[in-house]
Design an enzyme around this catalytic site. Structure first.
Site, PDB file in Angstrom:
ATOM      1  N   LEU A  65      -5.664   3.177  -5.218  1.00 20.61           N
ATOM      2  CA  LEU A  65      -5.084   4.213  -4.362  1.00 20.61           C
ATOM      3  C   LEU A  65      -5.997   4.500  -3.179  1.00 20.61           C
ATOM      4  CD1 LEU A  65      -3.790   6.681  -7.113  1.00 20.61           C
ATOM      5  CD2 LEU A  65      -2.648   4.710  -6.132  1.00 20.61           C
ATOM      6  N   PRO A  66      -5.490   5.243  -2.153  1.00 25.00           N
ATOM      7  CA  PRO A  66      -6.286   5.425  -0.935  1.00 25.00           C
ATOM      8  C   PRO A  66      -7.597   6.197  -1.118  1.00 25.00           C
ATOM      9  CG  PRO A  66      -3.956   5.883  -0.510  1.00 25.00           C
ATOM     10  CD  PRO A  66      -4.106   5.718  -1.988  1.00 25.00           C
ATOM     11  N   THR A  96     -11.707   3.203  -3.692  1.00 27.25           N
ATOM     12  CA  THR A  96     -13.022   3.692  -3.246  1.00 27.25           C
ATOM     13  C   THR A  96     -12.915   5.207  -3.109  1.00 27.25           C
ATOM     14  OG1 THR A  96     -13.441   1.665  -2.015  1.00 27.25           O
ATOM     15  CG2 THR A  96     -14.765   3.592  -1.423  1.00 27.25           C
ATOM     16  N   LYS A 171     -21.239   1.115  -4.004  1.00 22.10           N
ATOM     17  CA  LYS A 171     -20.320   0.684  -2.932  1.00 22.10           C
ATOM     18  C   LYS A 171     -20.604   1.457  -1.630  1.00 22.10           C
ATOM     19  CE  LYS A 171     -16.230  -0.062  -0.794  1.00 22.10           C
ATOM     20  NZ  LYS A 171     -15.638  -1.215  -0.269  1.00 22.10           N
TER      21      LYS A 171
HETATM   22  P1  NAD Z   1      -3.153   1.213   1.113  1.00 20.79           P
HETATM   23  O1  NAD Z   1      -2.914   2.543   1.735  1.00 20.79           O
HETATM   24  O2  NAD Z   1      -2.621  -0.018   1.763  1.00 20.79           O
HETATM   25  O3  NAD Z   1      -2.597   1.223  -0.406  1.00 20.79           O
HETATM   26  C1  NAD Z   1      -2.606   2.326  -1.261  1.00 20.79           C
HETATM   27  C2  NAD Z   1      -1.264   2.387  -1.969  1.00 20.79           C
HETATM   28  O4  NAD Z   1      -1.270   3.470  -2.902  1.00 20.79           O
HETATM   29  C3  NAD Z   1      -0.091   2.658  -1.010  1.00 20.79           C
HETATM   30  O5  NAD Z   1       0.857   1.621  -1.125  1.00 20.79           O
HETATM   31  C4  NAD Z   1       0.471   4.002  -1.471  1.00 20.79           C
HETATM   32  O6  NAD Z   1       1.880   4.100  -1.336  1.00 20.79           O
HETATM   33  C5  NAD Z   1       0.052   4.010  -2.931  1.00 20.79           C
HETATM   34  N1  NAD Z   1      -0.011   5.332  -3.548  1.00 20.79           N
HETATM   35  C6  NAD Z   1      -0.601   6.448  -3.091  1.00 20.79           C
HETATM   36  N2  NAD Z   1      -0.473   7.452  -3.997  1.00 20.79           N
HETATM   37  C7  NAD Z   1       0.220   6.934  -5.045  1.00 20.79           C
HETATM   38  C8  NAD Z   1       0.670   7.453  -6.297  1.00 20.79           C
HETATM   39  N3  NAD Z   1       0.434   8.711  -6.652  1.00 20.79           N
HETATM   40  N4  NAD Z   1       1.344   6.645  -7.135  1.00 20.79           N
HETATM   41  C9  NAD Z   1       1.590   5.361  -6.784  1.00 20.79           C
HETATM   42  N5  NAD Z   1       1.203   4.798  -5.624  1.00 20.79           N
HETATM   43  C10 NAD Z   1       0.520   5.578  -4.765  1.00 20.79           C
HETATM   44  O7  NAD Z   1      -4.732   1.118   0.909  1.00 20.79           O
HETATM   45  P2  NAD Z   1      -5.583  -0.213   0.617  1.00 20.79           P
HETATM   46  O8  NAD Z   1      -6.037  -0.819   1.897  1.00 20.79           O
HETATM   47  O9  NAD Z   1      -4.848  -1.034  -0.394  1.00 20.79           O
HETATM   48  O10 NAD Z   1      -6.896   0.427  -0.051  1.00 20.79           O
HETATM   49  C11 NAD Z   1      -6.905   0.904  -1.385  1.00 20.79           C
HETATM   50  C12 NAD Z   1      -8.315   1.310  -1.737  1.00 20.79           C
HETATM   51  O11 NAD Z   1      -9.192   0.180  -1.601  1.00 20.79           O
HETATM   52  C13 NAD Z   1      -8.896   2.402  -0.819  1.00 20.79           C
HETATM   53  O12 NAD Z   1      -9.623   3.303  -1.603  1.00 20.79           O
HETATM   54  C14 NAD Z   1      -9.774   1.636   0.154  1.00 20.79           C
HETATM   55  O13 NAD Z   1     -10.849   2.408   0.656  1.00 20.79           O
HETATM   56  C15 NAD Z   1     -10.275   0.510  -0.746  1.00 20.79           C
HETATM   57  N6  NAD Z   1     -10.672  -0.701  -0.006  1.00 20.79           N
HETATM   58  C16 NAD Z   1      -9.885  -1.192   0.993  1.00 20.79           C
HETATM   59  C17 NAD Z   1     -10.296  -2.330   1.688  1.00 20.79           C
HETATM   60  C18 NAD Z   1      -9.451  -2.891   2.810  1.00 20.79           C
HETATM   61  O14 NAD Z   1      -9.961  -3.735   3.560  1.00 20.79           O
HETATM   62  N7  NAD Z   1      -8.192  -2.486   2.936  1.00 20.79           N
HETATM   63  C19 NAD Z   1     -11.498  -2.978   1.344  1.00 20.79           C
HETATM   64  C20 NAD Z   1     -12.259  -2.482   0.280  1.00 20.79           C
HETATM   65  C21 NAD Z   1     -11.824  -1.335  -0.396  1.00 20.79           C
END
Ligand code: NAD
Length: 299
Positions: A65-66, A96, A171
């Site tokens: 999740l975000p 994260t 991290k």
């Molecule tokens: P994203 O926003 O694309 O995906 C998060 C998903 O969670 C979304 O699809 C959203 O609809 C869903 N969501 C939110 N609340 C929810 C709930 N209660 N129930 C079900 N689904 C729910 O974000 P992301 O890029 O996939 O990143 C996810 C995590 O990974 C973050 O914490 C981010 O910091 C970490 N991260 C991202 C990257 C990157 O490059 N994108 C790299 C390393 C770490």
């Protein structure tokens, strides 16, 4: 066969589930965005109508999740899913989030007899697609051994950082250092260019000298020095400035919690925030080079 519940099918969770499905695992998937759920179902996952539904009758539950708010909202409180989870299910949160949040959720899980790991990742969307993520895990060693076969499908390097919350601490320490390295590298390259040096020549010199670092080796921020990196493509793709700002915010929160001094991280955070406000939030974090290029251009 291990059945997996997977909650959060976004930029990272989507490709992570794709790799688990390709490896033959059964997945009960849920996301609040219907299109993302449909995409996963088309790849072979079973659709769930709620997070609570995805959390039952599974051996391992993974969430991606975000931010802290979403993770606490998912697991804790009257509507939280911890109450639905069978203690035999292992919970792995890959989001994260703040170390304090990770500890809070894990402690609540522990009270219900549920094992939980914090397992944030490094490697970005490219790593999630290729199955080469680095997992930085906090929690019990035995729980990590249970999760390892799944983590090895989604990632290449798996580190045990320590107890609950340690994965998140490691991290954010890494990302704070990365922000400082990238900013310092961009600043030095611009100083050289402003004084008549070729950025490619200067990069080679610094790479083999005491200033050598990961940004110079694999992710040069100065356009034209390296191919196949975001600086060669108008800073598209890669790791977003917005996400770096989020991670630096988590680093500052952790510093406040413990009284740690983080002057370099704090400066990097301020630079990235003002860079984001200049319209670079959705660009790669190596675009911080433009902050220094802009100063020169104004003269
Ligand atoms: P994203 O926003 O694309 O995906 C998060 C998903 O969670 C979304 O699809 C959203 O609809 C869903 N969501 C939110 N609340 C929810 C709930 N209660 N129930 C079900 N689904 C729910 O974000 P992301 O890029 O996939 O990143 C996810 C995590 O990974 C973050 O914490 C981010 O910091 C970490 N991260 C991202 C990257 C990157 O490059 N994108 C790299 C390393 C770490």
């Amino acid at each position: 066969m291990t059945t997996i519940g997977f909650i959060g099918l976004g930029n990272m969770g989507g490709p992570m589930t794709t790799n688990l499905l390709k490896a033959g695992y059964e997945i009960k998937a849920f996301d609040i965005v219907p299109e993302l759920l449909e995409k996963s179902v088309a790849e072979g996952a079973t659709a769930c109508n709620s997070a609570a539904e995805a959390a039952v009758d599974v051996d391992v539950l993974i969430s991606m999740l975000p931010a802290s708010l979403h993770v606490e909202g998912l697991y804790l409180g009257d509507d939280g899913i911890l109450g639905n989870i069978d203690p035999k299910t292992l919970v792995v949160d890959c989001s994260t989030i703040a170390p304090g949040s990770a500890r809070k959720v894990s402690e609540a899980a522990d009270e219900k007899g549920i094992s939980m790991l914090d397992a944030p990742v490094s490697g970005g969307v490219g790593g999630a697609v290729a199955g080469t993520l680095t997992f930085i895990v906090g929690g019990a060693a035995l729980a990590l051994e249970r999760a390892r076969p799944l983590l090895e499908i989604m990632g290449k390097n798996i580190f045990h950082a320590g107890n609950t919350g340690a994965g998140q601490v490691a991290k954010i320490c890494n990302n704070m250092l990365l922000s400082v390295l990238m900013t310092g590298t961009a600043e030095s390259l611009q100083l050289g260019v402003d004084n008549g040096l070729d950025p490619a020549v200067l990069s080679e010199i610094m790479k083999k000298s005491s200033g050598g670092n990961w940004a110079l080796e694999t992710y040069n921020p100065y356009p034209g020095v390296m191919s196949g990196v975001p600086s060669a493509n108008e800073y598209e793709g890669g790791f977003l400035v917005d996400l770096m700002i989020k991670d630096l915010g988590l680093a500052m929160e952790s510093a406040l919690d413990t009284g740690a001094s983080t002057p370099m991280g704090s400066l990097a955070r301020n630079l990235y925030i003002s860079h984001g406000k200049d319209g670079y939030g959705r660009k790669d974090f190596s675009s911080i080079q433009r902050v220094f290029t802009r100063v020169t251009a104004k003269k």
